[in-house]
Design an enzyme around this catalytic site. Structure first.
Site, mmCIF file in Angstrom:
data_model
loop_
_atom_site.group_PDB
_atom_site.id
_atom_site.type_symbol
_atom_site.label_atom_id
_atom_site.label_comp_id
_atom_site.label_asym_id
_atom_site.label_seq_id
_atom_site.Cartn_x
_atom_site.Cartn_y
_atom_site.Cartn_z
ATOM 1 N N ASP A 268 3.353 -4.033 8.287
ATOM 2 C CA ASP A 268 2.123 -3.273 8.117
ATOM 3 C C ASP A 268 0.965 -4.265 8.307
ATOM 4 O O ASP A 268 0.689 -5.086 7.433
ATOM 5 C CB ASP A 268 2.123 -2.664 6.703
ATOM 6 N N GLN B 151 -4.310 -4.757 7.180
ATOM 7 C CA GLN B 151 -5.323 -5.691 6.669
ATOM 8 C C GLN B 151 -5.280 -7.042 7.376
ATOM 9 O O GLN B 151 -6.121 -7.903 7.115
ATOM 10 C CB GLN B 151 -5.151 -5.899 5.152
ATOM 11 N N LYS C 43 -10.263 -0.438 10.634
ATOM 12 C CA LYS C 43 -10.449 -1.635 9.806
ATOM 13 C C LYS C 43 -10.820 -2.844 10.668
ATOM 14 O O LYS C 43 -11.179 -3.888 10.154
ATOM 15 C CB LYS C 43 -9.181 -1.931 9.017
ATOM 16 N N HIS D 189 0.871 -1.183 0.000
ATOM 17 C CA HIS D 189 0.000 0.000 0.000
ATOM 18 C C HIS D 189 0.909 1.235 0.000
ATOM 19 O O HIS D 189 2.036 1.175 0.507
ATOM 20 C CB HIS D 189 -0.838 -0.039 1.288
ATOM 21 N N CYS E 269 -4.965 2.533 -3.502
ATOM 22 C CA CYS E 269 -3.722 3.078 -2.930
ATOM 23 C C CYS E 269 -2.600 2.048 -3.028
ATOM 24 O O CYS E 269 -1.762 1.925 -2.109
ATOM 25 C CB CYS E 269 -3.907 3.528 -1.474
HETATM 26 N N1 C6P Z 1 -6.147 0.752 3.065
HETATM 27 C C1 C6P Z 1 -7.989 0.342 1.557
HETATM 28 O O1 C6P Z 1 -9.085 0.622 1.042
HETATM 29 P P1 C6P Z 1 -4.726 4.093 7.289
HETATM 30 O O2 C6P Z 1 -5.338 4.862 6.166
HETATM 31 O O3 C6P Z 1 -3.541 4.786 7.899
HETATM 32 O O4 C6P Z 1 -5.743 3.636 8.289
HETATM 33 O O5 C6P Z 1 -4.190 2.723 6.639
HETATM 34 C C2 C6P Z 1 -3.302 2.767 5.565
HETATM 35 C C3 C6P Z 1 -3.087 1.385 5.028
HETATM 36 C C4 C6P Z 1 -1.837 0.818 5.194
HETATM 37 N N2 C6P Z 1 -1.592 -0.448 4.796
HETATM 38 C C5 C6P Z 1 -2.540 -1.196 4.210
HETATM 39 C C6 C6P Z 1 -2.218 -2.601 3.817
HETATM 40 C C7 C6P Z 1 -3.827 -0.660 4.010
HETATM 41 O O6 C6P Z 1 -4.752 -1.417 3.452
HETATM 42 C C8 C6P Z 1 -4.095 0.661 4.414
HETATM 43 C C9 C6P Z 1 -5.438 1.305 4.142
HETATM 44 C C10 C6P Z 1 -7.492 1.148 2.732
HETATM 45 O O7 C6P Z 1 -7.316 -0.594 1.139
HETATM 46 C C11 C6P Z 1 -7.661 2.623 2.500
HETATM 47 S S1 C6P Z 1 -6.633 3.218 1.197
#
Ligand code: C6P
Length: 421
Positions: A215, A218, A241, A138, A379
């Site tokens: 990270d 997910q 999430k 991401h 993203c």
């Molecule tokens: N992915 C998706 O629709 P934040 O925005 O900081 O809570 O998370 C960022 C992020 C980082 N790593 C991974 C693997 C992610 O999936 C995400 C966020 C969402 O897939 C919003 S773009």
């Protein structure tokens, strides 16, 4: 009557897992129609819906306990501090972290990764060094490392994915060099759902003495996480999430690193004493939490972790896996649909394209039938580039999704196929 007097039914392992009951009883937002159809929410990887237990915890906090934390001697401040620190202990238990001092509240995964890159990263990475990520990442696990590499004169290197959307341990090991000073990878890919062999990747890096950042954005909603067993150095996830509020997440880091790292931001709460000549920083984790934190968010996150833990992440994962199998078979059988990401180990995500229709058009037609999916690059533009597409449609599953939801998705897609041929 205040909301705190309302009866909230809490889930428990002793009741059979029944997604339809959890959906109807615990998730008020799902009890609505969109364009005259039952709402089918399949955009859980972007953000999941919140159970009553979380909404109630936040409301109760604001109705009864609101005050600043760690600052007051009065009762409300003591209650707010207790709620905030109890939430930290819940995060510790959720991650299997050895110490509560190792849990830092952040705005989410993005901020957690930025924190590590701009503190630990700046101290560890120098001119000519390499930072290794994977082709699945991401943007939040690419851009902070790119910024670090640019600032330090280092190089960002990438362990490639194969046609299934898998980074094999062989590909990962081959990308590690004697210049690699830091490794960062996602536990689960948001664009494809691939589950990385995190323990194996970590071992490969650690046996070369390279620190590992994971990270977990997910992974947190789908997998039981145990940072001690993983053996990594840092682990980040977002509350929203995993059925918690937006604007809150956590970073776990090994105490030895957190103790020696410089602070991320300066301000109130992260100090022990300040003069114009010198500041002595607070102990961890407070050294990394400058300013008034998101107290209500942390309390909501604590309630969310309690909620999923009470159901059991193993049971949630088994349920979501059944949905994924059902959806993969049914959607994959539709004429013209191409699945993107066919890894043998996946969690909660089905990504696909239809040559004749743009993903945004597919998403709009599905929305007309009450089915919410994400259409776009998620993203994760390098993943899209790998597959040679600008975007995919992504259906992502949560604990409250049912077979009926998959049937609605498939019926909507049948309509799309009919319209676009
Ligand atoms: N992915 C998706 O629709 P934040 O925005 O900081 O809570 O998370 C960022 C992020 C980082 N790593 C991974 C693997 C992610 O999936 C995400 C966020 C969402 O897939 C919003 S773009």
């Amino acid at each position: 009557m205040t909301t705190s007097n309302r009866e909230i039914v809490r889930p428990s392992r002793s009741e059979p897992f029944d997604a339809a009951t959890l959906r109807a009883r615990d998730f008020p937002i799902l009890n609505q129609e969109i364009h005259g159809h039952r709402l089918v929410y399949l955009d859980n990887a972007a953000t999941s819906q919140k159970p009553r237990a979380v909404i109630e915890a936040i409301t109760r906090y604001y109705e009864h306990d609101n005050a600043n934390v760690h600052r007051g001697v009065h009762t409300l401040s003591e209650r707010a501090t207790h709620g905030y620190e109890t939430a930290r202990a819940r995060v510790q238990a959720f991650l299997g972290a050895p110490s509560v001092k190792e849990i830092i509240f952040t705005r989410g995964t993005s901020e957690a990764i930025n924190l590590v890159a701009s503190t630990f990263g700046h101290e560890r990475v120098d001119t000519g060094d390499e930072v290794l990520i994977t082709g699945l990442e991401h943007h939040s696990n690419i851009v902070p490392w790119q910024m670090l590499c640019r600032a330090r004169g280092a190089k960002l290197t990438v362990a490639p994915i194969d046609q299934r959307g898998v980074v094999t341990p062989e590909a990962f090991a081959a990308a590690l060099t004697e210049k690699t000073k830091l490794v960062a990878f996602s536990h689960v890919s948001n664009a494809l759902g691939t589950i990385n062999p995190a323990e194996q990747f970590t071992a490969l890096a650690r046996e070369r003495g390279i620190p590992v950042v994971i990270d977990g954005a997910q992974a947190a909603p789908h997998l039981k996480i145990d940072v001690a067993a993983l053996g990594c150095d840092f682990y980040a996830f977002s509350g929203h999430k995993v059925y918690g509020p937006t604007g809150i997440g956590a970073l776990w880091g090994k105490a030895e690193h957190l103790e020696s790292m410089p602070p991320y931001q300066g301000g109130g709460e992260m100090i022990r004493s300040v003069t114009f000549e010198e500041t002595i920083y607070n102990t961890i984790p407070h050294k990394f939490e400058a300013g008034t934190p998101n107290i209500a968010g942390a309390i909501g996150l604590g309630a969310a972790l309690e909620y999923v833990s009470a159901i059991g992440l193993d049971r949630i994962a088994a349920h979501e896996d059944e949905l994924l199998q059902q959806a993969t078979a049914a959607v994959g059988a539709l004429p013209g649909i191409e699945l993107k990401g066919t890894a043998p180990h996946k969690a909660g995500v089905l990504s696909f394209t239809l040559a004749a229709a743009h993903p945004h058009d597919i998403g709009t037609i599905l929305d007309q039938r009450g089915v919410a999916v994400r259409a776009g690059h998620h993203c994760a533009q390098p993943v899209m580039e790998f597959f040679g597409v600008p975007a995919t449609v992504r259906a992502s599953f949560g604990l409250y999704n049912t077979s009926e939801d998959i049937e609605a998705l498939v019926a909507g897609l049948q309509e799309v196929v009919k319209v676009f041929g």
